[in-house]
Design a protein around this motif. Structure first.
Motif, PDB file in Angstrom:
ATOM      1  N   SER A 196     -33.106  74.485   3.854  1.00 54.28           N
ATOM      2  CA  SER A 196     -33.417  73.068   3.655  1.00 54.28           C
ATOM      3  C   SER A 196     -33.550  72.811   2.166  1.00 54.28           C
ATOM      4  O   SER A 196     -33.126  73.626   1.349  1.00 54.28           O
ATOM      5  N   GLY A 197     -34.105  71.701   1.802  1.00 56.50           N
ATOM      6  CA  GLY A 197     -34.155  71.391   0.383  1.00 56.50           C
ATOM      7  C   GLY A 197     -35.127  70.273   0.089  1.00 56.50           C
ATOM      8  O   GLY A 197     -36.114  70.113   0.791  1.00 56.50           O
ATOM      9  N   GLY A 198     -34.676  69.427  -0.859  1.00 54.89           N
ATOM     10  CA  GLY A 198     -33.435  69.357  -1.537  1.00 54.89           C
ATOM     11  C   GLY A 198     -32.230  69.314  -0.610  1.00 54.89           C
ATOM     12  O   GLY A 198     -32.357  69.239   0.592  1.00 54.89           O
ATOM     13  N   ASN A 199     -31.075  69.411  -1.239  1.00 55.80           N
ATOM     14  CA  ASN A 199     -29.850  69.526  -0.458  1.00 55.80           C
ATOM     15  C   ASN A 199     -29.272  70.925  -0.645  1.00 55.80           C
ATOM     16  O   ASN A 199     -28.692  71.232  -1.694  1.00 55.80           O
ATOM     17  N   PRO A 200     -29.414  71.778   0.358  1.00 48.20           N
ATOM     18  CA  PRO A 200     -28.936  73.164   0.211  1.00 48.20           C
ATOM     19  C   PRO A 200     -27.426  73.246   0.014  1.00 48.20           C
ATOM     20  O   PRO A 200     -26.932  74.271  -0.482  1.00 48.20           O
TER      21      PRO A 200
ATOM     22  N   CYS B 249     -31.177  68.217  -5.566  1.00 44.38           N
ATOM     23  CA  CYS B 249     -30.685  67.261  -4.579  1.00 44.38           C
ATOM     24  C   CYS B 249     -29.815  66.223  -5.269  1.00 44.38           C
ATOM     25  O   CYS B 249     -30.062  65.861  -6.410  1.00 44.38           O
ATOM     26  N   ASP B 250     -28.789  65.775  -4.549  1.00 43.30           N
ATOM     27  CA  ASP B 250     -27.938  64.702  -5.057  1.00 43.30           C
ATOM     28  C   ASP B 250     -28.441  63.331  -4.616  1.00 43.30           C
ATOM     29  O   ASP B 250     -27.854  62.318  -4.966  1.00 43.30           O
ATOM     30  N   TYR B 251     -29.520  63.311  -3.858  1.00 40.85           N
ATOM     31  CA  TYR B 251     -30.148  62.053  -3.442  1.00 40.85           C
ATOM     32  C   TYR B 251     -31.537  61.975  -4.062  1.00 40.85           C
ATOM     33  O   TYR B 251     -32.085  62.968  -4.547  1.00 40.85           O
TER      34      TYR B 251
ATOM     35  N   SER C 168     -34.266  54.393   2.618  1.00 42.78           N
ATOM     36  CA  SER C 168     -34.250  55.481   1.635  1.00 42.78           C
ATOM     37  C   SER C 168     -33.835  55.003   0.250  1.00 42.78           C
ATOM     38  O   SER C 168     -34.115  55.649  -0.750  1.00 42.78           O
ATOM     39  N   GLY C 169     -33.087  53.867   0.213  1.00 37.37           N
ATOM     40  CA  GLY C 169     -32.519  53.412  -1.050  1.00 37.37           C
ATOM     41  C   GLY C 169     -31.201  54.089  -1.382  1.00 37.37           C
ATOM     42  O   GLY C 169     -30.575  53.767  -2.399  1.00 37.37           O
ATOM     43  N   GLU C 170     -30.765  55.025  -0.527  1.00 39.63           N
ATOM     44  CA  GLU C 170     -29.485  55.705  -0.744  1.00 39.63           C
ATOM     45  C   GLU C 170     -28.390  55.042   0.101  1.00 39.63           C
ATOM     46  O   GLU C 170     -28.674  54.290   1.035  1.00 39.63           O
ATOM     47  N   THR C 171     -27.139  55.334  -0.257  1.00 38.59           N
ATOM     48  CA  THR C 171     -26.005  54.816   0.508  1.00 38.59           C
ATOM     49  C   THR C 171     -25.166  55.993   0.997  1.00 38.59           C
ATOM     50  O   THR C 171     -24.816  56.872   0.214  1.00 38.59           O
TER      51      THR C 171
END
Lengths: 235, 235
Positions: free
Chosen positions: B79-83, B32-34, B130-133
């Protein structure tokens, strides 16, 4: 001509079936041609409650929906009882002219021309545990009336293995109708708190039953309103 | 070229969003990139688990799906992770040739040409909790890649008022995407039993928040798999 209305409530979320989770105002019609053993809306079915049903004009019904929704279009669900006993065409006409969408939930025992004006028609044939017997010819007429307009789906409540077997046969009769299965709720007393674990267990039972059969046609859904509010009315 | 796969499981029901209740086999991609603060699938995200991810060819992946589903076509969810980190085009191509349908769940940070081959693309931008942007340009690219094929929907997890306000702004950015809101699940420990009442209470909170605003665009849904199985994996 006036309509017999058991209650109008919302906005809340649709708790079941194809529109699960959708913001909705409910118009619950009074009166039913069935008397299912496990009915969760007897206050709109049993004629001992008929004096509690309001006699309202279509305009009065619509004004109430518009007030509840603050004039913001949303989905209006016609339920009951069996709303198909009465003529909701004038209510639907007014609502659609203001941008509202309409769904109707009915057992499929009485076909009405206004089914064609709906956005969604949910036909819920009642399985053996209900104590009722389905007239499949009338059911097919309901589907046929709505064949050129609304999305038509079938929803079946499953209490036990007999209901499950029956649901599979019903799906075979109407392979083109998207199918929703829902575990039955044996505890419909509004004064009795709902056992959430028992709800979850019934959902698990039905999911495993369907998956073990590798029957991938139906979607399997709980009743959200029961999870959130138990059997409380008007939500 | 091999795929990194955290798990392949099912058939079970899709627990969330647009396909809630739909019989599904899940292919959970590793990586995952997040790194969302409340991620419920860290075993497919955190690289400390990367040695547990299987390296599989597209054919191996597909053979596993076919075995699990008994060769009966159903919906396969990536799904994932980010598939979207990986190339699932060969898996989709094989599956579609056998009549299977495909959904993909991704945050919308990486656009892939194979999005166009899906039946359903679920874009889940991550809210402030989430803490992500979110990179909204990348998000729009994901939508655009899929604009002529699949049904594209947006799903947002809402933990608190800040997330809720953010979700309303996201809906304003993408008014044409059907929107699904889901209360956040703060308890994602697979060894800890889920508090069903707390799940129900969070759903009630979100429903009331949206209804009080008379915001009738989103559908509001729980996570069925959490209600049924808690945070257990592989179901």
């Amino acid at each position: 001509m006036s309509l017999r209305i058991a209650e109008i409530f919302g906005p809340t979320v649709q708790g079941e079936g194809a529109l699960i989770g959708e913001p909705t105002v409910f118009i619950r019609a009074g009166g039913c041609d069935y008397r299912c053993s496990w009915c969760d809306s007897l206050h709109a079915v049993d004629t001992i409650y008929r004096h509690d049903w309001a006699k309202m004009s279509a305009d009065d019904v619509w004004d109430r929906v518009r007030t509840l929704s603050g004039g913001q279009p949303l989905t209006v669900s016609l339920s009951g009882g069996n709303p198909a006993i009465q003529d909701f065409a004038p209510v639907i006409m007014r609502g659609k002219s203001e941008g509202y969408r309409f769904a109707c939930e009915t057992q499929g025992s009485i076909a009405r021309p206004w089914f064609a004006d709906l956005d969604t028609l949910v036909l819920s044939p009642k399985p053996p545990s209900s104590g009722e017997t389905v007239d499949w010819q009338a059911f097919a007429e309901c589907r046929d009336v709505a064949s050129h307009g609304p999305k038509v789906v079938m929803k079946i409540v499953v209490f036990d293995d007999a209901d499950y077997t029956w649901a599979k046969a019903a799906a075979t009769r109407f392979p083109d109708l998207p199918l929703y299965l829902q575990p039955g709720n044996p505890d419909v007393d509004p004064d009795h708190p709902v056992d959430l674990q028992a709800c979850a267990d019934r959902l698990l039972w039905l999911v495993e039953r369907v998956m073990d059969d590798k029957w991938f046609m139906p979607r399997i859904l709980p009743q959200l309103h029961v999870l959130i509010w138990g059997n409380k009315r008007g939500v």
